[in-house]
Scaffold this active site. Structure first.
Site, PDB file in Angstrom:
ATOM      1  N   ASP A   1      47.261 -35.659 -16.141  1.00 18.94           N
ATOM      2  CA  ASP A   1      48.173 -35.562 -15.000  1.00 18.94           C
ATOM      3  C   ASP A   1      48.383 -36.968 -14.437  1.00 18.94           C
ATOM      4  O   ASP A   1      47.740 -37.916 -14.874  1.00 18.94           O
ATOM      5  CB  ASP A   1      47.636 -34.580 -13.951  1.00 18.94           C
ATOM      6  CG  ASP A   1      46.260 -34.960 -13.451  1.00 18.94           C
ATOM      7  OD1 ASP A   1      45.815 -36.090 -13.736  1.00 18.94           O
ATOM      8  OD2 ASP A   1      45.633 -34.135 -12.770  1.00 18.94           O
ATOM      9  N   SER A   2      49.283 -37.075 -13.476  1.00 18.82           N
ATOM     10  CA  SER A   2      49.659 -38.408 -12.988  1.00 18.82           C
ATOM     11  C   SER A   2      48.682 -38.930 -11.946  1.00 18.82           C
ATOM     12  O   SER A   2      48.800 -40.066 -11.507  1.00 18.82           O
ATOM     13  CB  SER A   2      51.039 -38.336 -12.357  1.00 18.82           C
ATOM     14  OG  SER A   2      50.951 -37.570 -11.165  1.00 18.82           O
ATOM     15  N   GLY A   3      47.760 -38.087 -11.516  1.00 20.03           N
ATOM     16  CA  GLY A   3      46.852 -38.477 -10.442  1.00 20.03           C
ATOM     17  C   GLY A   3      47.395 -38.139  -9.070  1.00 20.03           C
ATOM     18  O   GLY A   3      46.663 -38.145  -8.086  1.00 20.03           O
ATOM     19  N   GLY A   4      48.686 -37.823  -9.010  1.00 22.75           N
ATOM     20  CA  GLY A   4      49.326 -37.577  -7.716  1.00 22.75           C
ATOM     21  C   GLY A   4      48.635 -36.479  -6.916  1.00 22.75           C
ATOM     22  O   GLY A   4      48.313 -36.666  -5.745  1.00 22.75           O
ATOM     23  N   PHE A   5      48.369 -35.367  -7.571  1.00 20.90           N
ATOM     24  CA  PHE A   5      47.783 -34.231  -6.868  1.00 20.90           C
ATOM     25  C   PHE A   5      46.428 -34.606  -6.247  1.00 20.90           C
ATOM     26  O   PHE A   5      46.148 -34.303  -5.095  1.00 20.90           O
ATOM     27  CB  PHE A   5      47.628 -33.043  -7.831  1.00 20.90           C
ATOM     28  CG  PHE A   5      47.136 -31.802  -7.157  1.00 20.90           C
ATOM     29  CD1 PHE A   5      47.988 -31.015  -6.391  1.00 20.90           C
ATOM     30  CD2 PHE A   5      45.807 -31.418  -7.266  1.00 20.90           C
ATOM     31  CE1 PHE A   5      47.523 -29.872  -5.753  1.00 20.90           C
ATOM     32  CE2 PHE A   5      45.335 -30.270  -6.635  1.00 20.90           C
ATOM     33  CZ  PHE A   5      46.198 -29.503  -5.878  1.00 20.90           C
TER      34      PHE A   5
ATOM     35  N   CYS B   1      34.696  -8.319 -26.606  1.00 18.42           N
ATOM     36  CA  CYS B   1      34.821  -9.757 -26.869  1.00 18.42           C
ATOM     37  C   CYS B   1      34.000 -10.154 -28.096  1.00 18.42           C
ATOM     38  O   CYS B   1      32.885  -9.681 -28.285  1.00 18.42           O
ATOM     39  CB  CYS B   1      34.362 -10.548 -25.649  1.00 18.42           C
ATOM     40  SG  CYS B   1      34.463 -12.345 -25.866  1.00 18.42           S
TER      41      CYS B   1
ATOM     42  N   GLY C   1      53.911 -28.141  -7.591  1.00 15.95           N
ATOM     43  CA  GLY C   1      53.948 -27.672  -6.220  1.00 15.95           C
ATOM     44  C   GLY C   1      53.823 -26.165  -6.078  1.00 15.95           C
ATOM     45  O   GLY C   1      54.186 -25.588  -5.055  1.00 15.95           O
TER      46      GLY C   1
ATOM     47  N   CYS D   1      28.860 -12.841 -26.011  1.00 19.42           N
ATOM     48  CA  CYS D   1      28.910 -11.373 -25.954  1.00 19.42           C
ATOM     49  C   CYS D   1      28.180 -10.732 -27.131  1.00 19.42           C
ATOM     50  O   CYS D   1      27.702  -9.612 -27.029  1.00 19.42           O
ATOM     51  CB  CYS D   1      30.363 -10.901 -25.877  1.00 19.42           C
ATOM     52  SG  CYS D   1      31.112 -11.321 -24.292  1.00 19.42           S
TER      53      CYS D   1
ATOM     54  N   ASP E   1      47.795 -25.022 -17.287  1.00 20.69           N
ATOM     55  CA  ASP E   1      46.442 -25.577 -17.256  1.00 20.69           C
ATOM     56  C   ASP E   1      45.772 -25.054 -16.007  1.00 20.69           C
ATOM     57  O   ASP E   1      46.443 -24.806 -14.994  1.00 20.69           O
ATOM     58  CB  ASP E   1      46.476 -27.116 -17.205  1.00 20.69           C
ATOM     59  CG  ASP E   1      46.713 -27.624 -15.803  1.00 20.69           C
ATOM     60  OD1 ASP E   1      45.729 -27.782 -15.053  1.00 20.69           O
ATOM     61  OD2 ASP E   1      47.877 -27.834 -15.421  1.00 20.69           O
TER      62      ASP E   1
ATOM     63  N   ASP F   1      54.467 -37.571  -8.983  1.00 23.63           N
ATOM     64  CA  ASP F   1      55.249 -36.764  -8.043  1.00 23.63           C
ATOM     65  C   ASP F   1      54.525 -36.718  -6.707  1.00 23.63           C
ATOM     66  O   ASP F   1      53.358 -37.066  -6.619  1.00 23.63           O
ATOM     67  CB  ASP F   1      55.457 -35.339  -8.574  1.00 23.63           C
ATOM     68  CG  ASP F   1      54.143 -34.597  -8.774  1.00 23.63           C
ATOM     69  OD1 ASP F   1      53.126 -35.264  -9.064  1.00 23.63           O
ATOM     70  OD2 ASP F   1      54.125 -33.362  -8.650  1.00 23.63           O
TER      71      ASP F   1
ATOM     72  N   CYS G   1      32.998 -13.277 -28.760  1.00 21.59           N
ATOM     73  CA  CYS G   1      32.378 -14.600 -28.615  1.00 21.59           C
ATOM     74  C   CYS G   1      30.873 -14.525 -28.814  1.00 21.59           C
ATOM     75  O   CYS G   1      30.266 -13.455 -28.734  1.00 21.59           O
ATOM     76  CB  CYS G   1      32.739 -15.227 -27.263  1.00 21.59           C
ATOM     77  SG  CYS G   1      31.664 -14.776 -25.894  1.00 21.59           S
TER      78      CYS G   1
ATOM     79  N   GLN H   1      59.722 -30.365  -7.943  1.00 22.26           N
ATOM     80  CA  GLN H   1      59.081 -29.976  -6.683  1.00 22.26           C
ATOM     81  C   GLN H   1      60.049 -29.104  -5.884  1.00 22.26           C
ATOM     82  O   GLN H   1      61.014 -28.612  -6.430  1.00 22.26           O
ATOM     83  CB  GLN H   1      58.664 -31.234  -5.910  1.00 22.26           C
ATOM     84  CG  GLN H   1      57.444 -31.945  -6.506  1.00 22.26           C
ATOM     85  CD  GLN H   1      56.156 -31.162  -6.310  1.00 22.26           C
ATOM     86  OE1 GLN H   1      56.073 -30.249  -5.477  1.00 22.26           O
ATOM     87  NE2 GLN H   1      55.138 -31.502  -7.085  1.00 22.26           N
TER      88      GLN H   1
ATOM     89  N   HIS I   1      32.264 -17.977 -22.585  1.00 19.10           N
ATOM     90  CA  HIS I   1      32.912 -16.666 -22.715  1.00 19.10           C
ATOM     91  C   HIS I   1      34.302 -16.690 -22.067  1.00 19.10           C
ATOM     92  O   HIS I   1      35.273 -16.178 -22.638  1.00 19.10           O
ATOM     93  CB  HIS I   1      32.062 -15.563 -22.075  1.00 19.10           C
ATOM     94  CG  HIS I   1      32.862 -14.341 -21.763  1.00 19.10           C
ATOM     95  ND1 HIS I   1      33.192 -13.394 -22.711  1.00 19.10           N
ATOM     96  CD2 HIS I   1      33.496 -13.959 -20.617  1.00 19.10           C
ATOM     97  CE1 HIS I   1      33.974 -12.476 -22.162  1.00 19.10           C
ATOM     98  NE2 HIS I   1      34.182 -12.789 -20.895  1.00 19.10           N
TER      99      HIS I   1
HETATM  100 ZN   LIG Z   1      32.573 -13.065 -24.718  1.00 22.48          ZN
END
Ligand SMILES: [Zn+2]
Length: 376
Positions: free
Chosen positions: A97-101, A308, A220, A313, A270, A151, A310, A193, A339
């Protein structure tokens, strides 16, 4: 750099009942399938989990925060180590990210002007000037595949004139960011925005798309507005973004938000949710959120989610996982994070499969009635 040369987005299937689409994105570090969810590696690490395990559960790419790395260890340190992919041993797609947030939310703001943001580091109080050019230079040193224009991101409840100023500044900063960008192996995205004001969203989308970026983020949102307000803003914004370009909804990860955004044509997400919730003892399952510290799991032989596949699990009971959390053992947060990463990877894979098969509307409907979509 001609727009899109570092990144190619191929739309492979489109849903006929909604705006949902699925496709594949080609980057300098491999491909990923959309709609995609990128977990967050804030400090160039998915906390507590080896990169090969992050990858093994189906994670296609990660987002790293420039602000944190610029402050510590310094973007120049990462550049000297061969860039982020090598530094963190993740040879797959990366976004910064741009760091703005973070500048606006973590730093102690001194002054915001059209030129730059002046703030003090939350680590040691150092005075730092964060301009669009600085944000791009930092991200070029880090070397992610997708980087973001700087931004201004005010909170959702900010007054209209503050949001209007942010829209004007975000356009000016996007132009300067694009102009400053030199690396032809990374793609820079513009950010729309406009808060929760439809006309400001429209103005921002028009101005940012005129700059012709290879992809566009909707910024935003997920900054304090309601779910319904977010959906309304997606209704306004998404159709104004070019159909053939990647659309990225930043910071959004609640499954119900992801689902509504996909239905409106968003391709990329994300969020810190899978790992932050995992560290806090919350597991996402198809039966709803499991709070592992609850006493009901004290003697439970069940896995977190019986459906699941994984490793967590397959091997560990809820009783054992609860024990780890109650005893403050570090393996507990690691296992729940792992998980949750698997859960989000499967959630996105099911969305893509439904779009490909032309059953997304049915999937959407069945999910809306599911306990999964209750808020964590
Ligand atoms: Zn799992």
């Amino acid at each position: 750099m001609p727009a899109g040369s570092a990144l190619r987005f191929e739309i492979q299937a489109e849903d006929t009942n909604t705006q949902a689409r699925c496709g594949v994105v080609h980057t300098a570090h491999g491909t990923f399938e959309t709609p995609a969810f990128f977990p967050v590696a804030t400090q160039a690490t998915v906390k507590g989990i080896l990169p090969e395990l992050v990858r093994s559960v189906g994670t296609q790419g990660l987002l790293v925060n420039s602000y944190h790395l610029a402050l510590r260890p310094g973007a120049e340190v990462v550049a000297a180590q061969g860039g982020l992919h090598r530094f963190m041993s993740w040879p797959h797609p990366l976004i910064t990210d741009s760091g703005g947030f973070q500048v606006f939310s973590l730093g102690s703001l001194v002054r915001v002007s059209d030129d730059a943001v002046l703030f003090r580091s939350h680590l040691d109080g150092t005075l730092i000037e964060w301009s669009p050019e600085h944000a791009v230079r930092t991200q070029q040193q880090l070397g992610a595949d997708i980087i973001m224009a700087l931004d201004e991101c005010p909170p959702a409840n900010a007054p209209r004139d503050v949001i209007a100023t942010a829209v004007r500044r975000t356009t000016a900063w996007a132009r300067r960011s694009k102009h400053a960008h030199r690396r032809d192996d990374q793609a820079i995205f513009g950010i729309v925005q406009g808060g929760i004001y439809p006309d400001l969203r429209e103005r921002s989308a028009r101005e940012i798309t005129e700059l012709d970026f290879p992809g566009y983020a909707i910024g935003g949102l997920s900054v304090g507005e309601s779910h319904d307000e977010m959906v309304q803003m997606l209704d306004v914004t998404a159709p104004l973004l070019p159909h053939e370009r990647l659309r990225y909804l930043m910071g959004v990860g609640e499954p119900r938000d992801v689902l509504e955004a996909v239905a409106r044509g968003v391709d990329l997400f994300d969020c810190v949710l899978p790992t932050r919730n995992g560290r806090n003892g919350q597991a996402w399952t198809w039966g709803g959120v499991v709070r592992i510290r609850n006493s009901e799991h004290r003697c439970s032989e069940l896995p977190l989610d019986p459906t699941c596949d994984c490793t967590v699990c397959r091997r560990f009971s809820r009783a054992y996982l609860r024990h780890l959390f109650m005893a403050g053992e570090m393996l507990g947060p690691i296992l729940l994070s792992l998980h949750n990463l698997r859960f989000f990877a499967v959630f996105m894979a099911r969305i893509r499969e439904a779009i490909r098969r032309g059953t997304f509307a049915r999937f959407h409907q069945s999910m809306t009635a599911s306990p999964l979509l209750s808020k964590a």
